[in-house]
Write a protein that holds these residues in place. Structure first.
Motif, PDB file in Angstrom:
ATOM      1  N   GLY A   1       0.802  -1.271  -0.135  1.00  0.00           N
ATOM      2  CA  GLY A   1      -0.119   0.080  -0.129  1.00  0.00           C
ATOM      3  C   GLY A   1       0.826   1.252   0.262  1.00  0.00           C
ATOM      4  N   ASP A   2       0.124   2.574  -0.231  1.00  0.00           N
ATOM      5  CA  ASP A   2       0.937   3.636  -0.263  1.00  0.00           C
ATOM      6  C   ASP A   2       1.341   4.269   1.002  1.00  0.00           C
ATOM      7  N   LEU A   3       2.068   3.778   1.554  1.00  0.00           N
ATOM      8  CA  LEU A   3       2.329   4.188   3.196  1.00  0.00           C
ATOM      9  C   LEU A   3       3.743   5.391   3.141  1.00  0.00           C
ATOM     10  N   PRO A   4       3.384   6.231   4.170  1.00  0.00           N
ATOM     11  CA  PRO A   4       4.453   7.127   4.276  1.00  0.00           C
ATOM     12  C   PRO A   4       5.708   6.602   4.898  1.00  0.00           C
ATOM     13  N   SER A   5       5.682   5.339   5.344  1.00  0.00           N
ATOM     14  CA  SER A   5       6.931   4.859   5.944  1.00  0.00           C
ATOM     15  C   SER A   5       7.653   4.083   5.113  1.00  0.00           C
ATOM     16  N   LEU A   6       7.308   3.934   3.623  1.00  0.00           N
ATOM     17  CA  LEU A   6       8.162   3.212   2.645  1.00  0.00           C
ATOM     18  C   LEU A   6       9.428   3.524   2.376  1.00  0.00           C
ATOM     19  N   PRO A   7       9.584   4.764   2.302  1.00  0.00           N
ATOM     20  CA  PRO A   7      10.888   5.236   1.905  1.00  0.00           C
ATOM     21  C   PRO A   7      12.047   4.587   2.901  1.00  0.00           C
ATOM     22  N   ALA A   8      11.605   4.752   4.239  1.00  0.00           N
ATOM     23  CA  ALA A   8      12.532   4.041   5.229  1.00  0.00           C
ATOM     24  C   ALA A   8      12.898   2.632   5.044  1.00  0.00           C
ATOM     25  N   LEU A   9      11.763   1.982   4.686  1.00  0.00           N
ATOM     26  CA  LEU A   9      11.953   0.149   4.281  1.00  0.00           C
ATOM     27  C   LEU A   9      12.773   0.334   3.047  1.00  0.00           C
ATOM     28  N   VAL A  10      12.680   1.064   1.826  1.00  0.00           N
ATOM     29  CA  VAL A  10      13.776   0.976   0.804  1.00  0.00           C
ATOM     30  C   VAL A  10      14.814   1.183   1.266  1.00  0.00           C
ATOM     31  N   ALA A  11      15.333   2.053   2.131  1.00  0.00           N
ATOM     32  CA  ALA A  11      16.535   2.286   2.575  1.00  0.00           C
ATOM     33  C   ALA A  11      16.983   1.041   3.357  1.00  0.00           C
ATOM     34  N   GLN A  12      16.100   0.443   4.000  1.00  0.00           N
ATOM     35  CA  GLN A  12      16.741  -0.872   4.609  1.00  0.00           C
ATOM     36  C   GLN A  12      16.853  -1.923   3.652  1.00  0.00           C
ATOM     37  N   VAL A  13      16.032  -2.067   2.579  1.00  0.00           N
ATOM     38  CA  VAL A  13      16.551  -3.120   1.600  1.00  0.00           C
ATOM     39  C   VAL A  13      17.902  -2.816   0.920  1.00  0.00           C
ATOM     40  N   LEU A  14      18.067  -1.572   0.529  1.00  0.00           N
ATOM     41  CA  LEU A  14      19.439  -1.077   0.178  1.00  0.00           C
ATOM     42  C   LEU A  14      20.721  -1.460   0.806  1.00  0.00           C
ATOM     43  N   LEU A  15      20.354  -1.292   2.447  1.00  0.00           N
ATOM     44  CA  LEU A  15      21.346  -1.522   3.353  1.00  0.00           C
ATOM     45  C   LEU A  15      21.562  -3.367   3.340  1.00  0.00           C
ATOM     46  N   VAL A  16      20.500  -4.039   3.158  1.00  0.00           N
ATOM     47  CA  VAL A  16      20.716  -5.307   3.391  1.00  0.00           C
ATOM     48  C   VAL A  16      21.428  -5.897   2.039  1.00  0.00           C
ATOM     49  N   ALA A  17      20.948  -5.138   0.791  1.00  0.00           N
ATOM     50  CA  ALA A  17      21.801  -5.587  -0.494  1.00  0.00           C
ATOM     51  C   ALA A  17      23.392  -5.253  -0.329  1.00  0.00           C
ATOM     52  N   ASP A  18      23.583  -4.304   0.203  1.00  0.00           N
ATOM     53  CA  ASP A  18      24.891  -3.772   0.463  1.00  0.00           C
ATOM     54  C   ASP A  18      25.623  -4.518   1.780  1.00  0.00           C
ATOM     55  N   PHE A  19      25.676  -6.003   1.573  1.00  0.00           N
ATOM     56  CA  PHE A  19      26.187  -6.829   2.595  1.00  0.00           C
ATOM     57  C   PHE A  19      27.786  -6.531   3.021  1.00  0.00           C
ATOM     58  N   ASN A  20      28.393  -6.098   1.962  1.00  0.00           N
ATOM     59  CA  ASN A  20      29.825  -5.818   2.387  1.00  0.00           C
ATOM     60  C   ASN A  20      30.096  -4.434   2.540  1.00  0.00           C
ATOM     61  N   LYS A  21      29.294  -3.644   2.912  1.00  0.00           N
ATOM     62  CA  LYS A  21      29.205  -2.363   3.438  1.00  0.00           C
ATOM     63  C   LYS A  21      30.451  -1.572   2.654  1.00  0.00           C
ATOM     64  N   ASP A  22      30.489  -1.472   1.068  1.00  0.00           N
ATOM     65  CA  ASP A  22      31.130  -0.801   0.258  1.00  0.00           C
ATOM     66  C   ASP A  22      30.394   0.479  -0.201  1.00  0.00           C
ATOM     67  N   ASN A  23      29.282   0.673   0.261  1.00  0.00           N
ATOM     68  CA  ASN A  23      28.584   1.784  -0.210  1.00  0.00           C
ATOM     69  C   ASN A  23      28.053   1.916  -1.445  1.00  0.00           C
ATOM     70  N   ARG A  24      27.987   0.727  -2.212  1.00  0.00           N
ATOM     71  CA  ARG A  24      27.418   0.539  -3.626  1.00  0.00           C
ATOM     72  C   ARG A  24      26.930  -0.686  -3.682  1.00  0.00           C
ATOM     73  N   VAL A  25      25.818  -0.672  -4.519  1.00  0.00           N
ATOM     74  CA  VAL A  25      25.187  -1.945  -4.767  1.00  0.00           C
ATOM     75  C   VAL A  25      25.335  -2.301  -6.118  1.00  0.00           C
ATOM     76  N   SER A  26      25.827  -3.714  -6.215  1.00  0.00           N
ATOM     77  CA  SER A  26      26.358  -4.184  -7.321  1.00  0.00           C
ATOM     78  C   SER A  26      25.144  -4.798  -8.063  1.00  0.00           C
ATOM     79  N   LEU A  27      25.148  -5.336  -9.336  1.00  0.00           N
ATOM     80  CA  LEU A  27      24.238  -5.805  -9.856  1.00  0.00           C
ATOM     81  C   LEU A  27      23.687  -7.073  -9.507  1.00  0.00           C
TER      82      LEU A  27
END
Length: 465
Positions: free
Chosen positions: A199-225
């Motif tokens: 749903g269109d929730l105001p909290s979703l940008p925070a969840l997107v940031a969490q998704v990107l944080l999980v994707a960048d598991f090696n903490k190199d501040n970039r998300v590879s393909l």
């Protein structure tokens, strides 16, 4: 060899032999027939069990496919090195009991729980087939910790396909995002997907940031393909979405790591209902009195059960109007829940929990002839308007009513005598709650608060707290 064949012939065919029936008393023939019938039934059950085992438990195939994709550079993740190079992830017992353990619309063509759930594309289109297929569940050991391993494997990939089927899996599972996608485009793609599912929730940008944080598991501040493909495949699973949404809560297992769409969570060591360990065919055959006896003889003491029940009620609160929307429990069974060594409640399996937006999207405008046509998953049911022949939007039973039905069998056996009558009355009131939007807000909160207060009052200021 001839004697063995003769003995087998006697056991299998002699109950129907007229000559034998003439020579032996009728009672003995009945016993032989019953033995023959037992051997036949046992053989059939063994055949069904082991013929489905290859489809339920293919951890070696799943690991081979995942590692093949990892070695090709298509996927990545925090446990890929340990899984595929160092071989430090130990697979133990297969915990899958039914094929395709995931939430599904019961009326979506397949007609059975375990069918594929339509998932939404970033562009807003609804898929008719889930790209990830069913989930296989294993207990395991990683970094010295007991863990649960969950691996998706494409339903059409046969148990003999092995790595040869990896190219087909790659086409449908790790196809997004495509090469050349910028991090801004991937962020927007993820936000669009979450809006369609939560749903269109105001909290979703925070969840997107969490998704990107999980994707960048090696903490190199970039998300590879490879990292983006892996986390996108994981997002297609309701449970992974729930794990991210409930990471701040205490009643969900923690996500420990992933590789592609394989992920590892902390292991919930105990199940609250001894009957959950019984074979699926045996459980329904047990009389209610024996279920109650199992609770008292094999389960925790009643005060510990009360503490577990309070945690389950708190989990229902967390699913209702949480930071990332409302979620529905679409297979409400004690076999899906567990507790820690301190008897703190943990939801061991979130695969049967679905976002409200996904359930409503399935029900909206759906044609129906009777109520069974308006069922999402196993027990998320809505009424059917027989005049319009369309499903209504509100569920027949909310989460709380279904949980209270479970707690009647879980808490009433062995409850203190002075508490049993009042506890039974409150649980009966709770099970009659409706899913109508006009009742959900205040009335449900009041019933839940009274139930929690009653249980806490009984066990407070004791060793059980």
């Amino acid at each position: 060899m001839r004697r063995l064949r003769r003995l087998a012939h006697l056991v299998l065919f002699c109950p129907f032999s007229k000559g034998l029936q003439g020579r032996l008393p009728g009672l003995r023939v009945k016993y032989v027939f019953l033995v023959w019938l037992g051997v036949f039934a046992g053989s059939w059950l063994a055949y069904v069990h082991y013929s489905s085992y290859a489809e339920l438990c293919r951890g070696h195939v799943c690991q081979a496919v995942i590692c093949d994709q990892y070695h090709k550079g298509i996927i990545s993740g925090s446990i890929c090195q340990d899984l595929c190079h160092l071989h430090q992830v130990e697979w133990r017992t297969c915990l899958s009991s039914v094929p395709g353990q995931q939430v599904s619309p019961a009326g979506s063509g397949q007609g059975q729980p375990g069918a594929q759930t339509p998932s939404v594309q970033p562009e807003g289109d609804v898929r008719t087939e889930h790209p990830c297929g069913p989930v296989q569940v294993y207990s395991g050991l990683w970094q010295g910790k007991e863990v649960t391993i969950k691996c998706g494997i494409e339903e059409r990939l046969s148990s003999k396909a092995g790595v040869d089927g990896a190219s087909r899996r790659e086409l449908v599972l790790f196809d997004k995002p495509t090469r050349g996608t910028s991090i801004k485009e991937f962020r927007e793609m993820t936000l669009s997907f979450l809006k369609a599912n939560l749903g269109d929730l105001p909290s979703l940008p925070a969840l997107v940031a969490q998704v990107l944080l999980v994707a960048d598991f090696n903490k190199d501040n970039r998300v590879s393909l490879a990292e983006a493909k892996s986390v996108w495949a994981l997002l297609q699973r309701n449970e992974f979405l729930l794990l991210l949404s409930l990471q701040e809560k205490e009643h969900a297992s923690r996500l420990l790591g992933y590789c592609g769409d394989l992920y590892v969570t902390e292991r919930v060591p105990h199940r609250p209902w001894p009957g959950a360990a019984l074979p699926p065919l045996l459980g329904p055959l047990l009389p209610p009195a024996l279920h109650g006896a199992l609770h008292q003889w094999l389960g925790p003491a009643w005060p510990w059960r009360a503490k577990i029940a309070i945690g389950l009620l708190e989990f229902v609160e967390e699913l209702f109007h949480g930071a990332y929307g409302t979620f529905y429990m679409c297979e409400t069974t004690l076999a899906n829940v567990g507790y820690t060594a301190e008897y703190d409640f943990r939801m061991a399996d979130l695969q049967q929990v679905a976002p409200e937006a996904a359930v409503r999207r399935f029900l909206r405008g759906r044609r129906c002839a009777h109520g069974a046509d308006c069922t999402y998953g196993h027990d998320c049911r809505a009424p059917c308007d027989t005049l319009l022949r369309q499903c209504k939007g509100d569920l027949v039973q909310p989460n709380l009513a279904k949980v209270c039905e479970l707690l009647r069998d879980y808490l009433l056996p062995g409850a203190p005598a002075g508490l049993r009558a009042e506890l039974g009355r409150q649980l009966r009131t709770c099970t009659t709650l409706s899913g109508l939007a006009s009742q959900v807000e205040a009335h449900h909160a009041l019933v839940l608060s009274h139930l929690k207060t009653l249980l806490w009052k009984e066990i407070s200021n004791t060793k059980y707290t």
